[in-house]
Design a protein around this motif. Structure first.
Motif, PDB file in Angstrom:
ATOM      1  N   GLU A  86      36.946  35.645  39.217  1.00  0.00           N
ATOM      2  CA  GLU A  86      37.477  36.885  38.651  1.00  0.00           C
ATOM      3  C   GLU A  86      37.850  36.766  37.185  1.00  0.00           C
ATOM      4  OE1 GLU A  86      38.646  35.368  41.393  1.00  0.00           O
ATOM      5  OE2 GLU A  86      38.883  36.786  43.025  1.00  0.00           O
ATOM      6  N   PHE A  87      38.198  35.565  36.722  1.00  0.00           N
ATOM      7  CA  PHE A  87      38.576  35.384  35.315  1.00  0.00           C
ATOM      8  C   PHE A  87      37.458  35.824  34.371  1.00  0.00           C
ATOM      9  CE2 PHE A  87      41.473  31.999  37.021  1.00  0.00           C
ATOM     10  CZ  PHE A  87      42.654  32.643  36.679  1.00  0.00           C
ATOM     11  N   ALA A  88      36.218  35.629  34.786  1.00  0.00           N
ATOM     12  CA  ALA A  88      35.084  36.009  33.940  1.00  0.00           C
ATOM     13  C   ALA A  88      35.017  37.515  33.729  1.00  0.00           C
ATOM     14  CB  ALA A  88      33.777  35.495  34.547  1.00  0.00           C
ATOM     15  N   GLY A  89      35.724  38.269  34.555  1.00  0.00           N
ATOM     16  CA  GLY A  89      35.755  39.719  34.408  1.00  0.00           C
ATOM     17  C   GLY A  89      36.669  40.200  33.303  1.00  0.00           C
ATOM     18  N   GLY A  90      37.454  39.308  32.740  1.00  0.00           N
ATOM     19  CA  GLY A  90      38.302  39.678  31.623  1.00  0.00           C
ATOM     20  C   GLY A  90      39.592  38.893  31.570  1.00  0.00           C
ATOM     21  N   SER A  91      39.922  38.446  30.391  1.00  0.00           N
ATOM     22  CA  SER A  91      41.210  37.812  30.121  1.00  0.00           C
ATOM     23  C   SER A  91      41.431  37.890  28.618  1.00  0.00           C
ATOM     24  CB  SER A  91      41.245  36.360  30.609  1.00  0.00           C
ATOM     25  OG  SER A  91      40.303  35.570  29.929  1.00  0.00           O
ATOM     26  N   VAL A  92      42.701  37.880  28.236  1.00  0.00           N
ATOM     27  CA  VAL A  92      43.040  37.912  26.812  1.00  0.00           C
ATOM     28  C   VAL A  92      44.029  36.797  26.515  1.00  0.00           C
ATOM     29  CG1 VAL A  92      42.592  40.381  26.498  1.00  0.00           C
ATOM     30  CG2 VAL A  92      44.870  39.619  27.160  1.00  0.00           C
ATOM     31  N   VAL A  93      43.994  36.332  25.278  1.00  0.00           N
ATOM     32  CA  VAL A  93      44.945  35.330  24.812  1.00  0.00           C
ATOM     33  C   VAL A  93      46.170  36.056  24.283  1.00  0.00           C
ATOM     34  CG1 VAL A  93      45.369  33.565  23.055  1.00  0.00           C
ATOM     35  CG2 VAL A  93      43.186  33.606  24.298  1.00  0.00           C
ATOM     36  N   ALA A  94      47.336  35.693  24.813  1.00  0.00           N
ATOM     37  CA  ALA A  94      48.582  36.297  24.358  1.00  0.00           C
ATOM     38  C   ALA A  94      49.298  35.415  23.341  1.00  0.00           C
ATOM     39  CB  ALA A  94      49.503  36.552  25.550  1.00  0.00           C
ATOM     40  N   ARG A  95      49.028  34.097  23.391  1.00  0.00           N
ATOM     41  CA  ARG A  95      49.731  33.189  22.484  1.00  0.00           C
ATOM     42  C   ARG A  95      48.999  31.856  22.415  1.00  0.00           C
ATOM     43  NH1 ARG A  95      55.297  32.293  20.969  1.00  0.00           N
ATOM     44  NH2 ARG A  95      55.664  30.077  20.704  1.00  0.00           N
ATOM     45  N   HIS A  96      48.982  31.268  21.219  1.00  0.00           N
ATOM     46  CA  HIS A  96      48.507  29.897  21.011  1.00  0.00           C
ATOM     47  C   HIS A  96      49.619  29.092  20.361  1.00  0.00           C
ATOM     48  CE1 HIS A  96      44.201  30.079  21.822  1.00  0.00           C
ATOM     49  NE2 HIS A  96      44.016  31.054  20.979  1.00  0.00           N
ATOM     50  N   GLU A  97      49.766  27.854  20.776  1.00  0.00           N
ATOM     51  CA  GLU A  97      50.595  26.882  20.072  1.00  0.00           C
ATOM     52  C   GLU A  97      49.724  25.655  19.881  1.00  0.00           C
ATOM     53  OE1 GLU A  97      54.488  25.842  21.464  1.00  0.00           O
ATOM     54  OE2 GLU A  97      54.872  27.894  22.146  1.00  0.00           O
ATOM     55  N   ILE A  98      49.738  25.109  18.681  1.00  0.00           N
ATOM     56  CA  ILE A  98      48.890  23.961  18.397  1.00  0.00           C
ATOM     57  C   ILE A  98      49.629  22.983  17.499  1.00  0.00           C
ATOM     58  CG2 ILE A  98      47.736  25.128  16.487  1.00  0.00           C
ATOM     59  CD1 ILE A  98      45.115  23.689  17.495  1.00  0.00           C
ATOM     60  N   GLU A  99      49.550  21.727  17.873  1.00  0.00           N
ATOM     61  CA  GLU A  99      50.157  20.651  17.099  1.00  0.00           C
ATOM     62  C   GLU A  99      49.033  19.711  16.674  1.00  0.00           C
ATOM     63  OE1 GLU A  99      53.495  17.118  17.612  1.00  0.00           O
ATOM     64  OE2 GLU A  99      52.844  18.236  19.366  1.00  0.00           O
ATOM     65  N   TYR A 100      48.832  19.633  15.376  1.00  0.00           N
ATOM     66  CA  TYR A 100      47.796  18.761  14.822  1.00  0.00           C
ATOM     67  C   TYR A 100      48.391  17.372  14.661  1.00  0.00           C
ATOM     68  CZ  TYR A 100      45.636  23.241  13.840  1.00  0.00           C
ATOM     69  OH  TYR A 100      45.107  24.500  13.958  1.00  0.00           O
TER      70      TYR A 100
END
Length: 148
Positions: free
Chosen positions: A49-63
């Motif tokens: 079902e995920f392939a039917g749609g999902s959106v990103v609400a937040r990213h956190e990234i530590e380089y």
């Protein structure tokens, strides 16, 4: 605990003027791993079902350290750190593991993903089948690293 392992190919165009992978490109690596995990692997496990749609609400990234281009892919490990009623948090490490078992971590990151009903134009709940799939990859976020 299981982690999804994705061998992410590197492209010459991923590098910036300083000779290492550009910070924005790391988000593309995360996206590629997340798509392989939530669309391909989930569908193979009967939770497509995920392939039917999902959106990103937040990213956190530590380089953590620079990554330079080379012909071999880089490893993106993906796992789930939180499952809510209508969102989930996916965590990642982009890294290499040497033959002696030592790891070099380039990035630690997390993404809050919201399943989305494209027809209705709104978020939707995580189904029991999706939750069962995600639960197989449940683990804690990596401990924060304190640098001096």
């Amino acid at each position: 605990m299981a982690r999804h392992i994705y061998a992410c190919p590197m492209r010459w165009s991923d590098m910036d003027a300083f000779g290492h992978v550009n910070n924005v490109v790391f988000l593309r690596y995360l996206e590629e791993a997340r798509i392989d995990f939530m669309f391909t692997q989930a569908a193979e496990a009967g939770a497509g079902e995920f392939a039917g749609g999902s959106v990103v609400a937040r990213h956190e990234i530590e380089y953590k350290r620079p990554l330079v281009h080379r012909p071999a892919p880089v490893t993106v490990e993906t796992w789930v750190t939180k499952i809510g009623g209508a969102s989930l948090t996916v965590s990642y490490e982009i890294k290499d593991t040497a033959e002696d078992g030592t790891e070099t971590v380039y990035v630690r990151a997390s993404t809050v993903v919201v399943p989305y009903d494209l027809v209705e134009g709104r978020p939707r709940r995580i189904s029991p089948v999706e939750k069962a799939f995600l639960s197989r990859f449940m683990d804690e976020a990596p401990a924060a690293v304190v640098t001096a």
